[in-house]
Design a protein around this motif. Structure first.
Motif, PDB file in Angstrom:
ATOM      1  N   TYR A  64      23.716  39.472 -26.274  1.00 15.73           N
ATOM      2  CA  TYR A  64      23.617  38.862 -27.703  1.00 15.73           C
ATOM      3  C   TYR A  64      24.082  39.659 -28.718  1.00 15.73           C
ATOM      4  O   TYR A  64      24.774  39.039 -29.679  1.00 15.73           O
ATOM      5  CB  TYR A  64      22.113  38.180 -27.749  1.00 15.73           C
ATOM      6  CG  TYR A  64      22.006  37.190 -28.735  1.00 15.73           C
ATOM      7  CD1 TYR A  64      22.407  35.968 -28.585  1.00 15.73           C
ATOM      8  CD2 TYR A  64      21.443  37.560 -30.032  1.00 15.73           C
ATOM      9  CE1 TYR A  64      22.183  34.831 -29.392  1.00 15.73           C
ATOM     10  CE2 TYR A  64      21.168  36.528 -30.994  1.00 15.73           C
ATOM     11  CZ  TYR A  64      21.710  35.149 -30.606  1.00 15.73           C
ATOM     12  OH  TYR A  64      21.528  34.202 -31.573  1.00 15.73           O
ATOM     13  N   ASN A 117      23.612  24.957 -26.708  1.00 13.82           N
ATOM     14  CA  ASN A 117      24.663  25.748 -26.769  1.00 13.82           C
ATOM     15  C   ASN A 117      25.968  25.047 -26.017  1.00 13.82           C
ATOM     16  O   ASN A 117      25.817  24.317 -24.955  1.00 13.82           O
ATOM     17  CB  ASN A 117      24.463  26.912 -25.985  1.00 13.82           C
ATOM     18  CG  ASN A 117      23.808  27.746 -26.970  1.00 13.82           C
ATOM     19  OD1 ASN A 117      23.320  27.534 -27.974  1.00 13.82           O
ATOM     20  ND2 ASN A 117      23.311  29.208 -26.378  1.00 13.82           N
ATOM     21  N   GLU A 147      19.688  31.694 -24.323  1.00 14.51           N
ATOM     22  CA  GLU A 147      20.592  32.850 -24.552  1.00 14.51           C
ATOM     23  C   GLU A 147      19.983  34.271 -24.429  1.00 14.51           C
ATOM     24  O   GLU A 147      20.380  35.201 -24.451  1.00 14.51           O
ATOM     25  CB  GLU A 147      21.399  32.613 -25.542  1.00 14.51           C
ATOM     26  CG  GLU A 147      20.841  32.542 -26.936  1.00 14.51           C
ATOM     27  CD  GLU A 147      20.287  31.373 -27.331  1.00 14.51           C
ATOM     28  OE1 GLU A 147      19.999  31.118 -28.661  1.00 14.51           O
ATOM     29  OE2 GLU A 147      19.995  30.561 -26.608  1.00 14.51           O
ATOM     30  N   ILE A 168      28.717  32.204 -30.527  1.00 15.70           N
ATOM     31  CA  ILE A 168      27.676  33.132 -29.911  1.00 15.70           C
ATOM     32  C   ILE A 168      28.378  34.303 -29.109  1.00 15.70           C
ATOM     33  O   ILE A 168      27.948  35.363 -29.473  1.00 15.70           O
ATOM     34  CB  ILE A 168      26.692  32.363 -29.061  1.00 15.70           C
ATOM     35  CG1 ILE A 168      25.908  31.322 -29.726  1.00 15.70           C
ATOM     36  CG2 ILE A 168      25.843  33.378 -28.411  1.00 15.70           C
ATOM     37  CD1 ILE A 168      25.167  30.517 -28.951  1.00 15.70           C
ATOM     38  N   ASN A 207      19.109  24.180 -24.865  1.00 21.07           N
ATOM     39  CA  ASN A 207      19.175  24.492 -26.434  1.00 21.07           C
ATOM     40  C   ASN A 207      20.386  24.098 -26.934  1.00 21.07           C
ATOM     41  O   ASN A 207      20.690  24.493 -28.178  1.00 21.07           O
ATOM     42  CB  ASN A 207      19.134  25.973 -26.303  1.00 21.07           C
ATOM     43  CG  ASN A 207      20.428  26.792 -25.545  1.00 21.07           C
ATOM     44  OD1 ASN A 207      21.518  26.232 -25.239  1.00 21.07           O
ATOM     45  ND2 ASN A 207      20.115  28.147 -25.166  1.00 21.07           N
ATOM     46  N   ASP A 259      26.860  27.909 -30.429  1.00 26.89           N
ATOM     47  CA  ASP A 259      25.406  27.097 -30.588  1.00 26.89           C
ATOM     48  C   ASP A 259      26.146  25.570 -30.821  1.00 26.89           C
ATOM     49  O   ASP A 259      27.148  25.390 -31.366  1.00 26.89           O
ATOM     50  CB  ASP A 259      24.807  27.852 -31.776  1.00 26.89           C
ATOM     51  CG  ASP A 259      25.104  27.794 -33.227  1.00 26.89           C
ATOM     52  OD1 ASP A 259      26.117  27.025 -33.468  1.00 26.89           O
ATOM     53  OD2 ASP A 259      24.775  28.683 -33.980  1.00 26.89           O
ATOM     54  N   ASN A 307      25.572  24.125 -33.624  1.00 30.48           N
ATOM     55  CA  ASN A 307      25.870  23.731 -34.999  1.00 30.48           C
ATOM     56  C   ASN A 307      27.610  24.479 -35.159  1.00 30.48           C
ATOM     57  O   ASN A 307      28.189  24.608 -35.993  1.00 30.48           O
ATOM     58  CB  ASN A 307      25.172  24.854 -36.020  1.00 30.48           C
ATOM     59  CG  ASN A 307      23.826  24.210 -35.970  1.00 30.48           C
ATOM     60  OD1 ASN A 307      23.698  22.979 -36.254  1.00 30.48           O
ATOM     61  ND2 ASN A 307      22.858  24.864 -36.260  1.00 30.48           N
TER      62      ASN A 307
END
Length: 216
Positions: free
Chosen positions: A137, A69, A113, A88, A67, A82, A84
């Motif tokens: 999360y 991360n 996640e 998180i 993903n 993450d 971007n």
């Protein structure tokens, strides 16, 4: 770039076309693998120094290849971002390690996640401990799920690697040159008596949990 600061760690994902580098000054930067251009700087907060010598240097950066991360270990603080650059999760407020058991390295797994009981990170510590971390999360915190019970290592963990299609093999190396291999339990490898014992333990845990909830 790191503007003269020594690069202390690096990881690459060909899947996401990303390079992540960490520096001795604690800076963690993300780069485009194809063009080798700078993308962003990861913003850390509440960093705790690893030691007098290491300070808040970046000790580990690691990419989740499923993903994108990014896990970082800056000083003695674990953080998860993450792809971007958004935070998180990090360690719970107030959670600090003693100098004798602080993390010395860390890696991300390829676990999504959103898996409630999944392990998203593994950390090795200066006393030889190896800890597995999950993700809360909603509260944006990393939660320690498990500490390997067999004390194989007694000095700083220097290298970690998770391998296998099921992410079921953990390789651990330490400062003395010792290496160990840990594998997750596979039910198909157990006989009927061992499976019955595991099921009994799970049932007992669920009963204890239900009792605690009822009295809570």
């Amino acid at each position: 770039g790191h503007e003269g600061s020594m690069v202390t760690c690096v990881d690459v994902s060909t899947t996401f076309g990303t390079i992540v580098t960490g520096g001795a000054d604690g800076t963690v930067l993300v780069w485009d693998l194809r063009t080798l251009t700078f993308l962003r700087k990861l913003r850390h907060s509440n960093i705790v120094a690893a030691s007098e010598e290491l300070g808040t240097s970046a000790l580990s950066v690691s990419l989740n290849h499923k993903n994108g991360n990014i896990l970082t270990l800056v000083g003695s603080t674990l953080s998860l971002f993450d792809i971007n650059g958004n935070t998180i999760a990090t360690l719970e407020p107030g959670m600090e390690f003693e100098p004798t058991n602080r993390p010395s390295c860390a890696i991300a797994t390829d676990c999504p996640e959103w898996m409630e009981n999944g392990v998203v990170a593994v950390s090795g510590h200066v006393n030889g401990d190896v800890r597995l971390w999950g993700l809360d999360y909603e509260n944006k915190v990393l939660v320690m799920r498990h500490q390997l019970p067999d004390k194989v290592h007694s000095c700083p963990i220097t290298a970690l690697r998770v391998s296998g299609d099921r992410q079921d093999t953990l390789l651990v190396g330490d400062k003395s040159g010792k290496m160990s291999v840990c594998k997750t339990l596979q039910l198909e490898a157990l006989n009927q008596q061992e499976i019955a014992l595991v099921l009994h333990e799970i049932a007992s845990m669920n009963t204890d949990k239900a009792t605690t909830t009822a009295h809570g």
